[in-house]
Write a protein that holds these residues in place. Structure first.
Motif, short mmCIF file in Angstrom:
data_model
loop_
_atom_site.label_atom_id
_atom_site.label_comp_id
_atom_site.label_asym_id
_atom_site.label_seq_id
_atom_site.Cartn_x
_atom_site.Cartn_y
_atom_site.Cartn_z
N LYS A 213 68.10 16.64 30.27
CA LYS A 213 67.88 15.58 29.69
C LYS A 213 66.12 15.15 29.92
O LYS A 213 65.44 14.81 28.80
CB LYS A 213 68.52 14.18 30.16
N VAL A 214 65.76 15.44 30.85
CA VAL A 214 64.20 15.27 31.34
C VAL A 214 63.59 16.18 30.64
O VAL A 214 62.45 16.03 30.10
CB VAL A 214 64.01 15.46 32.83
N VAL A 215 63.90 17.49 30.62
CA VAL A 215 63.53 18.67 29.72
C VAL A 215 63.26 18.03 28.29
O VAL A 215 62.11 18.38 27.64
CB VAL A 215 64.05 19.97 30.07
N LYS A 216 64.22 17.55 27.76
CA LYS A 216 64.21 17.24 26.20
C LYS A 216 63.31 15.99 26.04
O LYS A 216 62.69 16.01 24.93
CB LYS A 216 65.86 16.81 25.97
N MET A 217 63.05 15.18 27.00
CA MET A 217 62.09 14.04 26.82
C MET A 217 60.56 14.84 27.04
O MET A 217 59.92 14.41 25.97
CB MET A 217 62.17 13.25 28.06
N PHE A 218 60.45 15.72 27.49
CA PHE A 218 59.14 16.64 27.51
C PHE A 218 59.04 17.25 26.07
O PHE A 218 57.92 17.19 25.35
CB PHE A 218 58.97 17.49 28.50
N THR A 219 60.04 17.98 25.65
CA THR A 219 60.03 18.68 24.42
C THR A 219 59.88 17.95 23.04
O THR A 219 59.28 18.17 22.35
CB THR A 219 60.91 19.84 24.36
N ASP A 220 60.70 16.75 23.25
CA ASP A 220 60.72 15.84 22.22
C ASP A 220 59.36 15.25 22.15
O ASP A 220 59.05 14.84 20.80
CB ASP A 220 61.75 14.79 22.36
N GLY A 221 58.56 15.15 22.90
CA GLY A 221 57.24 14.49 22.98
C GLY A 221 56.32 15.46 22.74
O GLY A 221 54.85 15.36 22.90
N GLY A 222 56.72 16.86 22.37
CA GLY A 222 55.77 17.84 22.18
C GLY A 222 54.85 18.33 23.52
O GLY A 222 53.87 18.87 23.23
N LYS A 223 55.32 18.38 24.43
CA LYS A 223 54.90 18.65 25.75
C LYS A 223 55.64 19.67 26.36
O LYS A 223 56.78 20.18 26.04
CB LYS A 223 54.97 17.23 26.76
N GLN A 224 54.73 20.63 27.05
CA GLN A 224 55.21 21.97 27.35
C GLN A 224 55.98 21.84 28.83
O GLN A 224 55.75 20.89 29.66
CB GLN A 224 53.93 22.91 27.73
N VAL A 225 56.86 22.78 28.78
CA VAL A 225 57.83 23.06 29.85
C VAL A 225 57.97 24.28 30.37
O VAL A 225 57.99 25.44 29.17
CB VAL A 225 59.24 22.51 29.81
N VAL A 226 57.68 24.73 31.56
CA VAL A 226 57.67 26.02 31.89
C VAL A 226 58.50 26.28 32.95
O VAL A 226 58.76 25.53 34.03
CB VAL A 226 56.17 26.41 32.53
N ALA A 227 59.41 27.39 32.97
CA ALA A 227 60.54 27.47 33.65
C ALA A 227 60.67 29.13 33.96
O ALA A 227 60.27 30.09 33.21
CB ALA A 227 61.85 27.11 33.10
N PRO A 228 61.47 29.53 35.14
CA PRO A 228 61.76 30.86 35.26
C PRO A 228 62.68 31.41 34.06
O PRO A 228 63.35 30.86 33.35
CB PRO A 228 62.65 30.88 36.62
N ALA A 229 62.55 32.78 33.96
CA ALA A 229 63.39 33.49 32.75
C ALA A 229 64.95 33.13 32.86
O ALA A 229 65.37 33.30 31.76
CB ALA A 229 62.99 35.11 32.83
N ASN A 230 65.55 32.98 34.02
CA ASN A 230 67.09 32.76 33.96
C ASN A 230 67.45 31.19 33.95
O ASN A 230 68.49 30.88 33.98
CB ASN A 230 67.41 33.20 35.29
N SER A 231 66.35 30.40 33.63
CA SER A 231 66.87 29.15 33.40
C SER A 231 66.34 28.54 31.88
O SER A 231 65.64 28.97 31.10
CB SER A 231 65.62 28.20 34.21
N LEU A 232 67.46 27.56 31.43
CA LEU A 232 67.61 27.22 30.19
C LEU A 232 67.05 28.41 29.13
O LEU A 232 66.35 28.03 28.05
CB LEU A 232 66.40 26.09 29.92
N LYS A 233 67.87 29.40 29.18
CA LYS A 233 67.57 30.53 28.32
C LYS A 233 67.78 30.20 26.89
O LYS A 233 67.03 30.95 25.93
CB LYS A 233 68.69 31.53 28.62
N GLU A 234 68.60 29.41 26.50
CA GLU A 234 68.75 29.20 25.12
C GLU A 234 67.69 28.20 24.26
O GLU A 234 67.84 28.04 23.17
CB GLU A 234 70.19 28.45 24.84
N ASN A 235 66.86 27.43 25.08
CA ASN A 235 66.19 26.42 24.91
C ASN A 235 64.78 27.26 24.44
O ASN A 235 63.91 27.63 25.26
CB ASN A 235 65.92 25.48 25.80
N LYS A 236 64.47 27.37 23.29
CA LYS A 236 63.46 28.06 22.32
C LYS A 236 62.23 27.32 22.61
O LYS A 236 60.88 27.75 22.55
CB LYS A 236 63.46 28.39 21.04
N GLN A 237 62.31 25.88 23.01
CA GLN A 237 60.95 25.19 23.18
C GLN A 237 60.47 25.29 24.78
O GLN A 237 59.45 24.69 24.91
CB GLN A 237 61.39 23.70 22.82
#
Length: 379
Positions: A213-237
């Motif tokens: 939900k916090v990740v979505k708050m960032f991406t909905d605001g047009g802000k970058q999120v950087v994660a390891p390759a095995n995390s949130l794999k389906e999230n293209k943002q």
């Protein structure tokens, strides 16, 4: 003859003494029973006779013993009073790299006692305390630091680092201590925190570090999120990065370019990215996530030769060979994270008291913080 006379006198008076004693006993027991039932009612001294005090009125009893038969209310009242005292002590004794005062240590270790009481997990009392601490952060974030960087410690291993040009978040997590309880940090408060950030880096794929939900708050605001390759794999943002070599990347944010080195760490077998970030001002800081791997120590113990000179290291409080790992990074300042994660068994809620003991053996300047505190780092 005198002896025989005394014996006859004793035989004559003994029954009278016996009757008097047995008649007096109920009065003594009544006084004792009254005292046991209500310790606020004590015998009065009236000379040779013991007389019970009159019972105080029910209104007075309510004032002197308001929590009899109300154990839960007593616990909550006690906790709220302790939180108030903690807030006062922390304001009077803010975070510092100097030796902590006894009052500051007492405040943090008082929190240990509260956070290790599992009856309070998921309680509104603890959530209200957290909200009050996050309001302190939001209030402080209204003004950018003209020099250096401000480091805000949130919950668990969540940090925000703010300079004049950029605001960087790590592993922001609202906190859920019980399955059906509310989060420690409300959505409204977290949204306000996210609004003040430019980018968030996530260390590894554990729910206490990655909050969708916090990740979505960032991406909905047009802000970058950087994660390891095995995390949130389906999230293209989300930007996914992982390499078994040290990787250099640049990220453009409103305040300029961030230079980032990603170190290929692990928590046991789970991949765990360690981020080393240099801001446009030339300040460098690193967040280790849940780094814990004996194998990685082969290169971590001398990693300072492969990264820029480090100003601040944000390291989990249970890092293996902590002192050696810190020397491997070579920072100017050390700040620990991950203390008192609620929901764990209490032996795994790393206490501030234990962190104090560990930091006593650290040669470099260091600071132990709790939820919602700020450290203003200046070279």
């Amino acid at each position: 003859m005198k002896t025989r006379h005394d014996f006859l006198v004793w035989i004559f008076w003994a029954p009278a003494f016996f009757v008097q004693f047995t008649q007096a006993r109920p009065q003594v027991h009544a006084i004792a029973d009254t005292h046991i039932r209500d310790p606020y009612i004590l015998p009065e001294d009236t000379g040779n006779t013991l007389v019970p005090k009159k019972e105080p009125s029910s209104q007075k009893q309510d004032k002197t013993a308001p929590f009899w038969g109300k154990q839960e209310a007593y616990l909550i009242h006690q906790t709220e009073k302790s939180f108030h005292l903690v807030n006062t002590l922390l304001k009077e004794n803010p975070p510092s790299s100097n030796k902590p005062s006894s009052a500051r240590k007492a405040a943090l270790q008082l929190l240990d006692g509260i956070f290790h009481d599992t009856r309070l997990d998921g309680s509104e009392t603890v959530s209200r305390f957290m909200e009050s601490r996050m309001k302190e952060v939001l209030e402080d974030m209204r003004n950018l630091p003209e020099t250096g960087m401000k480091i805000y410690k949130l919950y668990n291993d969540g940090f925000i680092v703010r300079t004049k040009s950029v605001t960087v978040a790590f592993d922001l997590y609202r906190g859920r201590t019980m399955e059906n309880s509310a989060t420690l940090i409300s959505d409204e408060t977290m949204q306000a925190l996210v609004a003040r950030c430019d980018i968030m880096f996530l260390s590894h794929n554990h729910p206490d570090h990655i909050d969708p939900k916090v990740v979505k708050m960032f991406t909905d605001g047009g802000k970058q999120v950087v994660a390891p390759a095995n995390s949130l794999k389906e999230n293209k943002q989300v930007t996914h990065i992982r390499s078994e070599q040290i990787t250099d990347r640049e990220f453009e944010v409103n305040g300029g370019k961030l230079k980032v080195k990603l170190l290929p760490g692990h928590q046991s077998e789970l991949i765990n990215n360690i981020h080393v970030i240099t801001t446009p001002e030339g300040l460098t800081f690193s967040h280790t996530g849940d780094q814990y791997s004996d194998e990685d120590l082969k290169w971590l113990l001398n990693v300072k030769t492969k990264i820029p000179a480090l100003d601040v290291l944000l390291i989990n409080c249970w890092a293996n060979r902590m002192s050696d790992t810190i020397e491997g990074f070579g920072p100017r300042l050390v700040i620990t994270g991950h203390e008192n994660e609620l929901g764990h068994t209490i032996d795994h809620r790393e206490s501030y008291g234990v962190s104090f003991m560990k930091l006593e053996n650290i040669a470099r300047p260091n600071c132990l913080m709790t939820w919602g505190e700020t450290y203003w780092y200046k070279r």
